[in-house]
Design a protein around this motif. Structure first.
Motif, short mmCIF file in Angstrom:
data_model
loop_
_atom_site.label_atom_id
_atom_site.label_comp_id
_atom_site.label_asym_id
_atom_site.label_seq_id
_atom_site.Cartn_x
_atom_site.Cartn_y
_atom_site.Cartn_z
N PHE A 94 -5.69 -2.03 6.23
CA PHE A 94 -5.22 -1.20 7.35
C PHE A 94 -6.04 0.10 7.45
O PHE A 94 -6.68 0.36 8.47
N HIS A 95 -6.07 0.92 6.35
CA HIS A 95 -6.83 2.17 6.40
C HIS A 95 -7.76 2.31 5.21
O HIS A 95 -8.18 3.41 4.85
N SER A 96 -8.00 1.13 4.54
CA SER A 96 -9.03 1.08 3.51
C SER A 96 -8.74 1.92 2.27
O SER A 96 -9.66 2.38 1.61
N TRP A 97 -7.48 2.12 1.95
CA TRP A 97 -7.18 2.72 0.65
C TRP A 97 -7.48 1.68 -0.43
O TRP A 97 -7.17 0.49 -0.25
N HIS A 149 0.26 3.96 1.22
CA HIS A 149 0.06 4.74 2.45
C HIS A 149 1.04 4.28 3.53
O HIS A 149 2.06 4.91 3.75
N ARG A 150 0.83 3.11 4.11
CA ARG A 150 1.68 2.70 5.23
C ARG A 150 2.40 1.38 4.96
O ARG A 150 2.96 0.78 5.87
N CYS A 207 0.85 -1.19 0.00
CA CYS A 207 0.00 0.00 0.00
C CYS A 207 0.89 1.25 0.00
O CYS A 207 1.89 1.32 0.71
N TYR A 228 -9.61 6.77 -0.83
CA TYR A 228 -9.15 6.48 0.52
C TYR A 228 -10.27 6.79 1.49
O TYR A 228 -11.18 7.58 1.21
#
Lengths: 419, 165
Positions: A106-109, A86-87, A84, A120
């Motif tokens: 994790f954060h739904s991206w 993001h992270r 991802c 996101y």
């Protein structure tokens, strides 16, 4: 070690007829190989037939990195990095499936299967962000040759066709074995792990010197003609195609036998449907020639090995940790041949295979052996004085000669020299 | 053959059979192990899951009776280097159950778990599996007609597995 100025470390480690044992065991050299070979040159990733339909995906790898091979809505094959933007969480946790998009847990991206970031969670915190800059990482260049998909992380460099060079012809030879001219990878993979450096596997694939010894247990009890192909009296050849690609060319032996399907230990009579389809596709004479010559035994540097009836993909995980992914080759339009290919492959390779279990034992013993530092060198001089050029200018030698290893190391040095 | 023996007697015979098979495997008694098979025996170790079709997909082992014999003959040569020297093995067999499913041909469906400790030149390796058997009475003795070994990690890259699992 001799630190003479003007001599590259690689020149000190790689000589024409021998290589230094540390090349297989030094963790720093392994890290340099990831950078200069695995993350720069063309590496085989997967086959188009593994993602036949729009939105199909299958998880593959380049070295330790997880790569998602997808076929998007437009039918294009993509190689996306499973990370991802993001992270860093892995966006795909299943080995294969059909999905338009991947959502990071994790954060739904959410990413489309061509890699674009499509959304996101809680978008109100992202004012002014350019989504196009936050796509999934991609393997920079993707090209395929007759269905075999390769990737390179280098933006510039030789094309896949240039990289394959003379070895492309072996893939042409392979796909001709199908009456429809196509290989299909549909039987699933066995994944065989060994505690050994990947180069022991790479070199062994076209080492025609070992079968008479390592595989003596199975040649002794099975009704196999493989052993004779690798004997001192064999007319089979080893060949160095350049660019690290090597071959054991068994055609001289099969042509002497002059019997269609003898390369596979069978006959036209036992595969009547296949023989009929081949003749319809190529004409009697050409079909006969193809069925006599058989399929190639070729190692496409650094990780694709086609061994007559099987395909292996070498994956390095660490300096002493490697996986061989192996499956039966399947030829489009050849159901009776394919069944035999699967049965034979299951018998010979994988963790419990009659052949590969002993090969893997040899890689592991070599790896433990070279940890002893005296003598420092691995000798690869067999057949050096009797090498010759074939009609196309490639170096060839007797089937038991170490032409392939010398070819691999020449190319290796060229790749590693900038390190 | 449930009608011929009480459930308890049958269970005890099956347990003894599975323990004996385990010991023959652990102690590399290849010929004695081969004699446990019926003439139509099938030895199957699937890859990539529990219920793949072995006629379509790659298995780690998918031996018919003649290939079982070949496997044993290769081990007997003493030159199957991955078992020369032989792995030191001990396995636990447990959770033995008579399964409800009754095969059409009167075979007995049995399942167990196994946990195998292997010590080889490479290293020590722990293997875990679900075993599913079809056992059959032949000349008054139990035989294996079918053995399916489902390794817990058969979807992962696994080390060489060259002993009798």
């Amino acid at each position: 070690m001799n630190m003479m100025t003007g001599v590259s470390p690689w020149e000190r480690l790689i000589r024409p007829d021998r290589v230094h044992g540390s090349l297989y065991t030094d963790p720093e050299i392994f890290e340099a190989e990831l950078k200069y070979i695995w993350y720069r040159t063309w590496v085989y990733v997967g086959h188009e037939s593994e993602v036949p339909n729009a939105n199909d995906y299958v998880v593959k790898s380049i070295g330790p990195q997880s790569v998602i091979m997808t076929r998007d809505e437009q039918g294009k094959v993509n190689l996306l990095l499973n990370r991802c933007s993001h992270r860093g969480n892995q966006v795909c946790s299943y080995e294969r499936g059909n999905a338009r998009s991947f959502t990071c847990p994790f954060h739904s991206w959410t990413f489309a299967n061509d890699g674009r970031l499509v959304g996101y969670a809680f978008p109100d915190g992202y004012e002014g962000q350019d989504k196009s800059q936050l796509a999934l990482g991609r393997v920079t260049r993707v090209e395929s040759y007759r269905g075999f998909v390769f990737g390179s992380f280098a933006a510039d460099g030789p094309t896949l066709k240039e990289h394959l060079g003379g070895a492309a012809e072996t893939i042409d030879r392979l796909v001709r074995t199908s009456p429809e001219g196509e290989v299909e990878i549909t039987a699933g993979f066995l994944k065989h792990r060994v505690k050994a450096n990947w180069k022991f596997i790479l070199e062994n694939e076209c080492d025609g010197y070992h079968p008479a010894f390592v595989h003596t247990s199975i040649f002794g009890v099975a009704d196999s003609m493989i052993g004779k192909l690798y004997g001192g009296a064999s007319t089979a050849l080893t060949r160095d195609y350049g660019n690290g690609h090597t071959e054991i060319d068994l055609r001289p032996e099969f042509r002497k036998r002059d019997a269609p399907m003898s390369w596979f230990g069978t006959s036209e009579e036992r595969l009547p449907d296949y023989a009929t389809r081949m003749k319809a596709a190529y004409g009697d004479t050409a079909a006969r020639g193809i069925m006599i010559d058989g399929t190639p035994h070729v190692m496409i540097f650094p990780n694709l090995f086609i061994a007559e009836i099987q395909m292996f993909v070498i994956q390095p995980l660490g300096v002493d940790d490697s996986v061989q992914h192996v499956t039966a080759l399947q030829f489009k339009g050849a159901p009776d041949l394919n069944r035999r290919l699967r049965q034979q492959t299951m018998g010979s390779v994988g963790p419990a295979g009659f052949l590969l279990a002993d090969d893997s034992e040899m890689y592991e013993r070599c790896h433990r052996g070279v940890l002893a530092r005296n003598p420092e060198w691995i000798f690869l001089g067999r057949g050096e004085k009797r090498e010759r050029q074939d009609e196309l200018g490639f170096t060839v030698g007797h089937v038991t000669d170490e032409v392939p290893s010398r070819g691999i190391w020449t190319h290796y040095r060229k790749l590693m020299e900038p390190a | 053959m449930l009608s011929r023996e009480s459930g308890a007697t049958l269970m005890s015979a099956i347990t003894a059979f599975l323990y004996r098979e385990a010991r023959l495997q652990d102690e590399h008694q290849y010929e004695a192990w081969e004699k446990l098979w019926t003439d139509d025996g099938v030895y199957w170790v699937p890859a990539n899951g529990v219920d793949i079709d072995p006629e379509r997909q790659m298995s780690i082992i998918y031996d018919n009776r003649s290939r079982i014999a070949l496997r044993v003959r290769q081990l007997m040569t003493g030159k199957h280097f991955t078992q020369t020297p032989q792995s030191n093995l001990r396995r636990l067999i447990s959770n033995i159950e008579l399964m409800d499913e009754q095969p059409d041909d009167g075979d007995i469906a049995v399942a167990s778990n196994s946990l195998i400790f292997e010590s080889s030149l490479r290293d020590d390796t722990l293997w875990a599996a679900r075993n599913e058997y079809r056992l059959r009475h032949v000349d008054g003795e139990l035989r294996m007609a079918h053995k399916k070994v489902i390794l817990v990690n058969n979807d992962k890259a696994i080390y060489t597995l060259s002993f009798l699992v």
